[in-house]
Design an enzyme around this catalytic site. Sequence first.
Site, PDB file in Angstrom:
ATOM      1  NE  ARG A  80      -8.636  10.673  32.996  1.00  0.00           N
ATOM      2  CZ  ARG A  80      -9.820  10.402  33.043  1.00  0.00           C
ATOM      3  NH1 ARG A  80     -10.268  10.057  33.199  1.00  0.00           N
ATOM      4  NH2 ARG A  80     -10.188  11.165  32.026  1.00  0.00           N
ATOM      5  CB  THR A  91     -12.959  11.732  21.625  1.00  0.00           C
ATOM      6  OG1 THR A  91     -12.291  11.006  22.336  1.00  0.00           O
ATOM      7  CG2 THR A  91     -13.980  11.102  20.560  1.00  0.00           C
ATOM      8  CG  PHE A  97     -16.219  20.218  22.954  1.00  0.00           C
ATOM      9  CD1 PHE A  97     -16.730  20.496  21.752  1.00  0.00           C
ATOM     10  CD2 PHE A  97     -14.812  20.660  22.691  1.00  0.00           C
ATOM     11  CE1 PHE A  97     -16.437  20.129  20.866  1.00  0.00           C
ATOM     12  CE2 PHE A  97     -14.079  20.710  22.076  1.00  0.00           C
ATOM     13  CZ  PHE A  97     -14.893  20.154  20.507  1.00  0.00           C
ATOM     14  CG  ASN A  98     -15.860  16.956  28.687  1.00  0.00           C
ATOM     15  OD1 ASN A  98     -14.862  17.567  27.938  1.00  0.00           O
ATOM     16  ND2 ASN A  98     -14.900  17.058  30.012  1.00  0.00           N
ATOM     17  CE  LYS A 150     -21.872   7.948  29.008  1.00  0.00           C
ATOM     18  NZ  LYS A 150     -22.798   8.970  29.433  1.00  0.00           N
ATOM     19  CB  ILE A 172     -26.905  13.346  26.163  1.00  0.00           C
ATOM     20  CG1 ILE A 172     -25.759  13.858  26.789  1.00  0.00           C
ATOM     21  CG2 ILE A 172     -26.923  14.848  25.567  1.00  0.00           C
ATOM     22  CD1 ILE A 172     -24.263  13.201  26.179  1.00  0.00           C
ATOM     23  CB  SER A 209     -17.281  12.388  21.217  1.00  0.00           C
ATOM     24  OG  SER A 209     -16.363  12.571  21.761  1.00  0.00           O
ATOM     25  CE  LYS A 234     -20.006   8.444  20.108  1.00  0.00           C
ATOM     26  NZ  LYS A 234     -20.944   8.241  19.898  1.00  0.00           N
ATOM     27  CE1 TYR A 264     -18.267   6.319  22.712  1.00  0.00           C
ATOM     28  CE2 TYR A 264     -16.304   8.362  23.041  1.00  0.00           C
ATOM     29  CZ  TYR A 264     -17.687   8.049  23.191  1.00  0.00           C
ATOM     30  OH  TYR A 264     -18.403   8.900  23.292  1.00  0.00           O
ATOM     31  CG  LEU A 271     -13.512  16.841  37.252  1.00  0.00           C
ATOM     32  CD1 LEU A 271     -12.759  15.917  37.812  1.00  0.00           C
ATOM     33  CD2 LEU A 271     -13.401  17.865  36.614  1.00  0.00           C
TER      34      LEU A 271
HETATM   35  P1  NAD Z   1     -25.846   6.949  28.093  1.00  0.00           P
HETATM   36  O1  NAD Z   1     -25.156   5.659  28.239  1.00  0.00           O
HETATM   37  O2  NAD Z   1     -26.274   7.903  28.866  1.00  0.00           O
HETATM   38  O3  NAD Z   1     -26.546   7.107  26.781  1.00  0.00           O
HETATM   39  C1  NAD Z   1     -26.519   6.036  25.617  1.00  0.00           C
HETATM   40  C2  NAD Z   1     -27.976   5.122  25.633  1.00  0.00           C
HETATM   41  O4  NAD Z   1     -27.988   4.314  24.311  1.00  0.00           O
HETATM   42  C3  NAD Z   1     -28.180   4.342  27.270  1.00  0.00           C
HETATM   43  O5  NAD Z   1     -29.660   4.595  27.638  1.00  0.00           O
HETATM   44  C4  NAD Z   1     -27.721   2.847  26.338  1.00  0.00           C
HETATM   45  O6  NAD Z   1     -28.625   2.321  27.360  1.00  0.00           O
HETATM   46  C5  NAD Z   1     -28.264   3.107  25.237  1.00  0.00           C
HETATM   47  N1  NAD Z   1     -27.728   2.009  24.058  1.00  0.00           N
HETATM   48  C6  NAD Z   1     -26.959   2.034  23.818  1.00  0.00           C
HETATM   49  N2  NAD Z   1     -26.687   0.588  22.834  1.00  0.00           N
HETATM   50  C7  NAD Z   1     -27.812   0.573  22.155  1.00  0.00           C
HETATM   51  C8  NAD Z   1     -28.174  -0.488  21.744  1.00  0.00           C
HETATM   52  N3  NAD Z   1     -27.709  -1.068  20.722  1.00  0.00           N
HETATM   53  N4  NAD Z   1     -29.482  -0.815  21.241  1.00  0.00           N
HETATM   54  C9  NAD Z   1     -30.503   0.351  22.086  1.00  0.00           C
HETATM   55  N5  NAD Z   1     -30.186   1.123  22.724  1.00  0.00           N
HETATM   56  C10 NAD Z   1     -28.317   1.580  23.208  1.00  0.00           C
HETATM   57  O7  NAD Z   1     -24.779   7.870  27.139  1.00  0.00           O
HETATM   58  P2  NAD Z   1     -24.639   9.336  27.061  1.00  0.00           P
HETATM   59  O8  NAD Z   1     -23.508  10.067  27.897  1.00  0.00           O
HETATM   60  O9  NAD Z   1     -26.029  10.531  27.037  1.00  0.00           O
HETATM   61  O10 NAD Z   1     -24.327  10.058  25.272  1.00  0.00           O
HETATM   62  C11 NAD Z   1     -25.028   9.788  24.133  1.00  0.00           C
HETATM   63  C12 NAD Z   1     -24.055   9.671  23.260  1.00  0.00           C
HETATM   64  O11 NAD Z   1     -23.548  10.825  23.078  1.00  0.00           O
HETATM   65  C13 NAD Z   1     -23.442   8.750  23.209  1.00  0.00           C
HETATM   66  O12 NAD Z   1     -23.009   7.893  21.970  1.00  0.00           O
HETATM   67  C14 NAD Z   1     -21.892   8.956  23.555  1.00  0.00           C
HETATM   68  O13 NAD Z   1     -21.232   8.256  22.558  1.00  0.00           O
HETATM   69  C15 NAD Z   1     -22.316  10.443  23.055  1.00  0.00           C
HETATM   70  N6  NAD Z   1     -20.795  11.204  23.874  1.00  0.00           N
HETATM   71  C16 NAD Z   1     -20.638  11.437  24.920  1.00  0.00           C
HETATM   72  C17 NAD Z   1     -20.684  12.408  25.570  1.00  0.00           C
HETATM   73  C18 NAD Z   1     -20.658  12.394  27.778  1.00  0.00           C
HETATM   74  O14 NAD Z   1     -19.337  12.967  27.663  1.00  0.00           O
HETATM   75  N7  NAD Z   1     -21.865  12.358  27.711  1.00  0.00           N
HETATM   76  C19 NAD Z   1     -20.024  13.159  25.204  1.00  0.00           C
HETATM   77  C20 NAD Z   1     -19.816  13.420  23.950  1.00  0.00           C
HETATM   78  C21 NAD Z   1     -20.590  11.829  23.117  1.00  0.00           C
HETATM   79  C1  UD1 Z   2     -13.779  12.294  28.753  1.00  0.00           C
HETATM   80  C2  UD1 Z   2     -13.170  11.114  27.219  1.00  0.00           C
HETATM   81  C3  UD1 Z   2     -13.924  11.780  26.058  1.00  0.00           C
HETATM   82  C4  UD1 Z   2     -15.952  11.801  26.353  1.00  0.00           C
HETATM   83  C5  UD1 Z   2     -15.463  13.053  27.945  1.00  0.00           C
HETATM   84  C6  UD1 Z   2     -16.496  13.355  28.080  1.00  0.00           C
HETATM   85  C7  UD1 Z   2     -11.514   9.826  28.283  1.00  0.00           C
HETATM   86  C8  UD1 Z   2      -9.783   9.675  28.158  1.00  0.00           C
HETATM   87  N1  UD1 Z   2     -11.763  10.605  27.694  1.00  0.00           N
HETATM   88  O1  UD1 Z   2     -13.009  12.420  28.303  1.00  0.00           O
HETATM   89  O2  UD1 Z   2     -14.068  10.495  25.076  1.00  0.00           O
HETATM   90  O3  UD1 Z   2     -15.860  12.562  25.016  1.00  0.00           O
HETATM   91  O4  UD1 Z   2     -15.037  12.362  28.476  1.00  0.00           O
HETATM   92  O5  UD1 Z   2     -17.592  12.590  28.566  1.00  0.00           O
HETATM   93  O6  UD1 Z   2     -11.812   9.206  29.107  1.00  0.00           O
HETATM   94  N2  UD1 Z   2      -9.938  14.402  35.916  1.00  0.00           N
HETATM   95  C9  UD1 Z   2      -9.519  14.097  37.790  1.00  0.00           C
HETATM   96  N3  UD1 Z   2      -9.845  13.456  38.285  1.00  0.00           N
HETATM   97  C10 UD1 Z   2     -10.725  12.301  38.184  1.00  0.00           C
HETATM   98  C11 UD1 Z   2     -11.511  12.391  36.897  1.00  0.00           C
HETATM   99  C12 UD1 Z   2     -11.080  13.285  35.712  1.00  0.00           C
HETATM  100  O7  UD1 Z   2      -8.690  14.925  37.941  1.00  0.00           O
HETATM  101  O8  UD1 Z   2     -11.137  11.390  38.388  1.00  0.00           O
HETATM  102  C13 UD1 Z   2     -10.047  14.792  34.888  1.00  0.00           C
HETATM  103  C14 UD1 Z   2      -9.269  14.716  34.479  1.00  0.00           C
HETATM  104  O9  UD1 Z   2      -7.472  14.067  34.135  1.00  0.00           O
HETATM  105  C15 UD1 Z   2      -9.622  16.002  32.577  1.00  0.00           C
HETATM  106  C16 UD1 Z   2     -10.758  16.202  33.564  1.00  0.00           C
HETATM  107  O10 UD1 Z   2     -10.359  15.864  34.207  1.00  0.00           O
HETATM  108  O11 UD1 Z   2      -8.172  16.287  32.491  1.00  0.00           O
HETATM  109  C17 UD1 Z   2     -12.160  16.198  32.627  1.00  0.00           C
HETATM  110  O12 UD1 Z   2     -11.843  14.422  32.209  1.00  0.00           O
HETATM  111  P1  UD1 Z   2     -13.096  13.459  32.556  1.00  0.00           P
HETATM  112  O13 UD1 Z   2     -14.419  13.685  33.229  1.00  0.00           O
HETATM  113  O14 UD1 Z   2     -12.787  12.617  32.800  1.00  0.00           O
HETATM  114  O15 UD1 Z   2     -13.359  13.807  30.746  1.00  0.00           O
HETATM  115  P2  UD1 Z   2     -11.969  14.160  29.361  1.00  0.00           P
HETATM  116  O16 UD1 Z   2     -10.818  13.531  30.137  1.00  0.00           O
HETATM  117  O17 UD1 Z   2     -11.932  15.263  29.086  1.00  0.00           O
END
Ligand code: NAD
Ligand code: UD1
Length: 339
Positions: free
Chosen positions: A291, A126, A177-178, A84, A12, A124, A152, A148, A199
Amino acid sequence: MSILVTGGAGYIGSHTCVKLLETGYDIVVVDNLSNSNIKAIDRIKQLTGKDFPFYKYELCDEAQTEKIFKENDINCVIHFAGLKAVGESVEKPLEYYDNNIVSTLTLCKLMKKYDVKQIIFSSSATVYKPGSPMPVSETAELACTNPYGWTKYMIERILTDIAFAEKQWSVVLLRYFNPIGAHESGLIGEDPTGIPNNLVPYITQTALGRLEKLSVFGNDYDTHDGTGVRDYIHVQDLARGHVDAVRYAESNTGTTAINLGTGQGYSVLDIVNAFEKVNGVKVPYVIAPRRAGDVATVYANPTKAKEVLGWEAEKTLEDMCRDSWRWQKQNPKGYGTEE
Ligand code: NAD
Ligand code: UD1
């Protein structure tokens, strides 16, 4: 004046860096590359034609991180950095609390010392108590089911308490969200290590033939087709939301929590079907048991984002599927491939 983007080499963060640079903001990026690749930084520069300072530093290391504040005129922080993976956090809680909480405390101490008062935090969906009524609003009860999520929750609390004591601080807690999809160029995208848990990366790697078939976790939920429903949001919409949050933080103080979602839920099979149709590829799948820890349905009430930030999601499910696939096709091994 620059925005410090922590975790800016990540999924992100990298998309947000591009949007910030395109909008005209100067940025400074810090990432320890524990879950990302330096090529993401090169590609941000390639996409925008702009240069910026990058520090491969560990945020928990206060002395290192202080150098960034000393060497740059920071006025706002977007804090993406963190571990994460939900399952891993259950196995390694200490690592998660240590990395996510200590890095945030270090950052906040330095913000106070260097008079930086604006922070946008990656929270998140979550944090919402499982079983909350849907669509879920920011006022819903909070409770988590894994370390995790608790990091948050705790960081939201820490930032809220700081902004209460420091009346000039502005804290924006963005509850994503996702996030799925990728930049339209296919140059930056999500690059999970190992076998994906989420997913859409699982789908793209299955379509590519790297994985044999998708397991659909449960088809007996109380949803329109029995499979789990989530609020998938295009990472480009999410990135734009951060630019809007920065603008908001520039002219407001106090703490606000804001959902970044579309308000629309799609099931696992909706995603598989849309992905196959838009991209003309097959995604072999089997129905597997539920799951552990999953709930039937999660989707956002996104009205506060519109009211407060003037933001709403614009991209469609088709855009998300097309862009995820373009990134995966162009980068079959993520950032690990380079011609
Ligand atoms: P990501 O893992 O791709 O990015 C996080 C980055 O932080 C990575 O590049 C990692 O190397 C860096 N990092 C971690 N710990 C560090 C530290 N101690 N010092 C310096 N760098 C550090 O994850 P993302 O998907 O881009 O997510 C970004 C943020 O959004 C995270 O905080 C994650 O928890 C939150 N978030 C992500 C999702 C998702 O589904 N991707 C959903 C909800 C919230
Ligand atoms: C997950 C994280 C959540 C995070 C969010 C966003 C978990 C329990 N939760 O949520 O903390 O904020 O990602 O990245 O990991 N699914 C399948 N097959 C797969 C993978 C997923 O059927 O191989 C389904 C899951 O059951 C769910 C949906 O796809 O219904 C989305 O799953 P996923 O992408 O893992 O996201 P979340 O579970 O919503």
